[in-house]
Design an enzyme around this catalytic site. Structure first.
Site, PDB file in Angstrom:
ATOM      1  N   LYS A 151       0.853  -1.195   0.000  1.00  0.00           N
ATOM      2  CA  LYS A 151       0.000   0.000   0.000  1.00  0.00           C
ATOM      3  C   LYS A 151       0.887   1.242   0.000  1.00  0.00           C
ATOM      4  O   LYS A 151       1.571   1.513   0.986  1.00  0.00           O
ATOM      5  CB  LYS A 151      -0.917   0.041   1.223  1.00  0.00           C
TER       6      LYS A 151
ATOM      7  N   GLU B  41      10.303   0.695  10.569  1.00  0.00           N
ATOM      8  CA  GLU B  41      11.289   1.785  10.406  1.00  0.00           C
ATOM      9  C   GLU B  41      10.514   3.069  10.636  1.00  0.00           C
ATOM     10  O   GLU B  41       9.705   3.482   9.807  1.00  0.00           O
ATOM     11  CB  GLU B  41      11.913   1.721   9.014  1.00  0.00           C
TER      12      GLU B  41
ATOM     13  N   CYS C 267      13.193  10.815   7.515  1.00  0.00           N
ATOM     14  CA  CYS C 267      13.125  10.254   8.865  1.00  0.00           C
ATOM     15  C   CYS C 267      14.461  10.358   9.599  1.00  0.00           C
ATOM     16  O   CYS C 267      14.492  10.489  10.827  1.00  0.00           O
ATOM     17  CB  CYS C 267      12.665   8.804   8.813  1.00  0.00           C
TER      18      CYS C 267
ATOM     19  N   GLU D 198       9.751  14.968  16.240  1.00  0.00           N
ATOM     20  CA  GLU D 198      10.112  15.004  14.826  1.00  0.00           C
ATOM     21  C   GLU D 198       9.259  16.061  14.116  1.00  0.00           C
ATOM     22  O   GLU D 198       8.033  15.966  14.106  1.00  0.00           O
ATOM     23  CB  GLU D 198       9.895  13.625  14.218  1.00  0.00           C
TER      24      GLU D 198
END
Length: 794
Positions: free
Chosen positions: A192, A266, A300, A397
């Site tokens: 997906k 991850e 990331c 983040e």
């Protein structure tokens, strides 16, 4: 004006990339895309579509199918039907398909790069020069692994049907990271793509058709979060591989806890970019540009926390500001642009909100003067200085072009600041001293460390995080293992469900007077015998049901004390592998000297023949892990750069262990030994069948020079102690080897800090069989790979 002056003053003119071929491709599909299932294009079962737009203009690019649970089910059935035939192909046949995918990606590279930039908003230079070449590299690299799989991974088999969910920041590259190793190892895939950026995944589906990939091997279902949720929860998916936010990763972990699905995550990061006073500052600044402003900071592993040694802080900030002033922001199809568009309005709003919060927390905000495009989603490169380490912008983040800067004085303070986050994905270290660089790199809690470089990636080098940045690796040999499991384990029978704990089994007083108790077995914490905090005890009965006596009933406080002792014994990690091996050899020697008495006592619970076998096999198992202690080492990769990547097997930290019922001594040793051989510390709940083994083991440890706190033993009911172990934030991993309910509980309870969980999935393990009870499978779970990139050679 001189030529030199004109050169300095010269402005870049526009250099637009021609999007005609990519737009023609969209038009050929009438700008409407269905799902790719079983090798064909399939309309969504609910008939719903959603729009994907160019974030630099807001213009609609195409309508894309909205996937439902029915669409996911169809894709999973197609993948299941294709899996056995795909895995049965010869290694060479699978390798040829992956090679063909790599070649076809190269043939369509320019169109794919433009399509990626249109859909994502990243500068065309990045899509063209970084993303697409790496996509091809991954398929080439894994074509080689497909060819060598049986030689290099004997005794392993594919997981089966793999569900993969990828993010929007590197859409096609993340697809390659996941699909290439999955196919190379004989799995089939349902992928997906991200809702914001589905187009290059659909272009890849067309490439699968072009090379004649067997139907059902790759299936692509587009949609929003509900589509991903249906994939995660589908009962016939054997593994989920996810890249995305930590919040969603935590939800996936919770959703899969009751299943046997393998899981690799991850997740997010807040990576430190550490600059020492002896660093080449100009090089560091250029590295910083790649570290935080690549892909608008939507990375990331972005180096979003700048840690500067105090002596060079002012000069470095000045250089950074000067360099920021030269960055060019604008339409991402312009080849002269450094910073493109933010992927979506929701992400742009989040960036602004966090910057505002950082300023409210006391940070100083600086942005270069630059002309912003009149339309589209853009955010200027931003420097936040005087940031407090606990500020939201130093901890959360941001996922945007925002750099948070702070200072440090000493190397130890730099390490402390760098590790002061729940994440552990990546880090950069800049120093002209190799001693400083490697000394710091070894102490950073990060899966990837770049020395005097940043954001280098290659298919041969594993990538992944520590702590709440997830677990598992993508790329390299370790990345292949995420899609393989031991053949014997996949076919192992299920253990019977454990008997539930009865309240009446807990005693408050001594055992019956007819029982001859010659000793009281206590808990073993920090190298000392300790009474259970509860003041209660539990019965221990023998093979024939006779009451053998009692052991202390451990509780939450005992677990907390054991975790504290284990953390204090972290010096075991720094002990050389040779010295750890010596302790284990000494342990085997001492067990051998006491084999008769220990075997005799164990026989009362498991019978004479099993007791003899457990002691004999236990001695051999200790020898095996003493041998492994200094031999399960890393590797040096040679990526296609002027660098090497040192892959180091590092201990995970503090590991909680729930031992199996069926082999009280051998099961204990089979789990504890690989943990401590690799430098971890342990909190162990021994088998309820015969927890008296604790008394023999702590005497064994005391006489074998094992430092106090390396192994801590808390007796009690594992179902009760497991919850405290799995929920404890200072426990880095949990190993649980019991029935299926215990495995599910271990995964469910440990969602809080996303600790690694290793279980037998409720399957039976023959602890006496060396192929099942010891070796690399256990050692791989006792370690995590850190890749340190170091510039090297010409």
């Amino acid at each position: 004006m001189s030529i030199a002056d004109k050169f300095v003053a010269m402005e870049y003119g526009p250099a637009p990339e021609d999007a005609k071929e990519a737009l023609n491709w969209l038009d050929q599909h009438q700008r409407r895309f269905d799902h790719f299932i079983n090798g064909t294009w399939v309309m969504p079962s609910a008939g719903k579509y959603f729009d994907t737009a160019d974030p630099s203009t807001g213009e609609k690019l195409a309508s894309v199918a909205q996937g439902s649970a029915a669409d996911i089910d169809a894709a999973v059935k197609a993948a299941r039907a294709a899996q056995a035939k795909w895995q049965a192909l010869t290694p060479h046949a699978r390798a040829r398909y992956l090679y063909a995918l790599a070649r076809q990606v190269q043939k369509h590279s320019r169109r794919l790069a433009v399509l990626e930039t249109l859909d994502n908003g990243k500068p065309i230079r990045e899509s063209r020069d970084l993303d697409i070449p790496l996509v091809a590299r991954h398929f080439y690299y894994h074509a080689g692994w497909a060819q060598l799989l049986q030689q290099e991974f004997p005794g392993y088999t594919a997981c089966g049907v793999v569900g993969q969910i990828i993010p929007w920041n590197f859409p096609l590259l993340m697809l390659a990271w996941k699909i290439a190793p999955a196919l190379a190892t004989g799995n089939t895939v349902v992928l997906k793509p991200a809702e914001f950026t589905p187009l290059t995944a659909l272009a890849f589906a067309e490439i699968c058709q072009e090379i004649g990939l067997p139907a059902g091997v790759v299936n692509i279902v587009t949609g929003d979060g509900s589509t991903g949720e249906a994939l995660v929860k589908h009962p016939d998916v054997d593994k989920i591989a996810f890249t995305g936010s930590t919040e969603v990763g935590r939800a996936i972990r919770s959703a899969t806890a009751q299943s046997h699905k393998r899981l690799s995550l991850e997740l997010g990061g807040k990576s430190p970019f550490i600059v020492f006073e002896d660093a080449d500052l100009d090089s560091a600044v250029e590295g910083l540009v790649d570290g935080i402003w690549l892909n608008q900071g939507q990375v990331c592993c972005a180096g979003s926390r700048l840690l500067m040694q105090e002596g060079i802080a002012d000069s470095l900030i000045a250089k950074i500001r000067d360099r920021m002033s030269t960055l060019r922001l604008g339409p991402p199809l312009d080849k002269a642009i450094d910073i493109g568009a933010i992927v979506a309005r929701v992400q742009l709003d989040r960036i602004q909100r966090l910057v505002d919060q950082g300023v409210s927390d006391g940070a100083t905000c600086w942005q270069p003067q630059m002309e912003m495009p009149s339309r589209g989603l853009y955010f200027p490169p931003t420097l936040l200085s005087n940031v407090h380490p606990t500020s939201i912008i130093a901890q959360q983040e941001i996922f945007g072009p925002v750099l948070a800067a702070m200072t440090f004085r000493t190397p130890s303070e730099a390490v402390e600041l760098a590790n002061n986050t729940v994440y552990g994905l990546a880090a950069c270290v800049w120093s002209e001293s190799i001693n400083i660089a490697l000394h710091i790199s070894a102490q950073l809690k990060a899966g990837v460390v770049w020395v005097n470089c940043t954001n280098l990636f290659d298919a041969s080098v594993g990538f992944g995080g520590y702590r709440e940045s997830g677990y598992g690796r993508e790329g390299g040999k370790e990345g292949l293992l995420e899609y393989l499991e031991p053949t014997w384990f996949k076919n192992a029978p299920a253990l019977p469900a454990a008997k539930p704990v009865e309240a009446t089994e807990i005693l408050t007083g001594p055992a019956a007077s007819a029982v001859d108790i010659d000793r009281t077995v206590k808990l073993y914490i920090g190298g000392k015998q300790m009474r259970a905090d509860s003041g209660y005890s539990m019965e221990v009965r023998g093979k024939n049901g006779q009451l053998l006596g009692e052991v202390g009933l451990g509780n939450r406080k005992d677990i907390r004390n054991a975790v504290e002792a284990a953390r204090k014994a972290a010096g075991w990690t720094k002990t050389t592998a040779h010295n750890r091996a010596q302790v284990l050899y000494y342990m085997a020697e001492n067990l051998s000297q006491r084999r008769t008495e220990i075997g005799h006592r164990l026989a009362s619970a498991v019978g004479e023949s099993q007791a003899v076998a457990e002691v004999s096999s236990g001695i051999e198992r200790i020898f095996s892990y003493a041998a492994w202690a200094d031999k399960f080492d890393g590797a040096v990769h040679s990526p296609p750069f002027r660098s090497i990547a040192i892959a180091m097997n590092e201990p995970i930290g503090t590991i909680g262990i729930i031992c199996p019922l069926e082999a009280p001594l051998l099961g204990f040793l089979s789990l504890v030994l690989p943990v401590i051989a690799m430098g971890n510390t342990a909190i162990v709940v021994p088998s309820e069948t015969y927890p008296f083994i604790t008394g023999d083991l702590y005497q064994l440890f005391d006489t074998s020079d094992l430092p106090g706190g390396v192994v801590n033993i808390v007796t009690g009911y594992s179902s009760q102690l497991l919850k405290t172990l799995a929920e404890h934030d200072d426990v880095d991993a949990v190993w649980c080897f019991g029935d299926e309910a215990s495995a599910a509980a271990a995964k469910s309870y440990s969602v809080g800090n996303l600790k690694q969980v290793f279980t037998n999935e409720g399957r039976a393990i023959d602890w006496f069989d060396v192929k099942q009870g010891e070796g690399r499978w256990f050692l791989q779970h006792a370690t995590q790979v850190k890749n340190i990139w170091v510039p090297y050679g010409e």
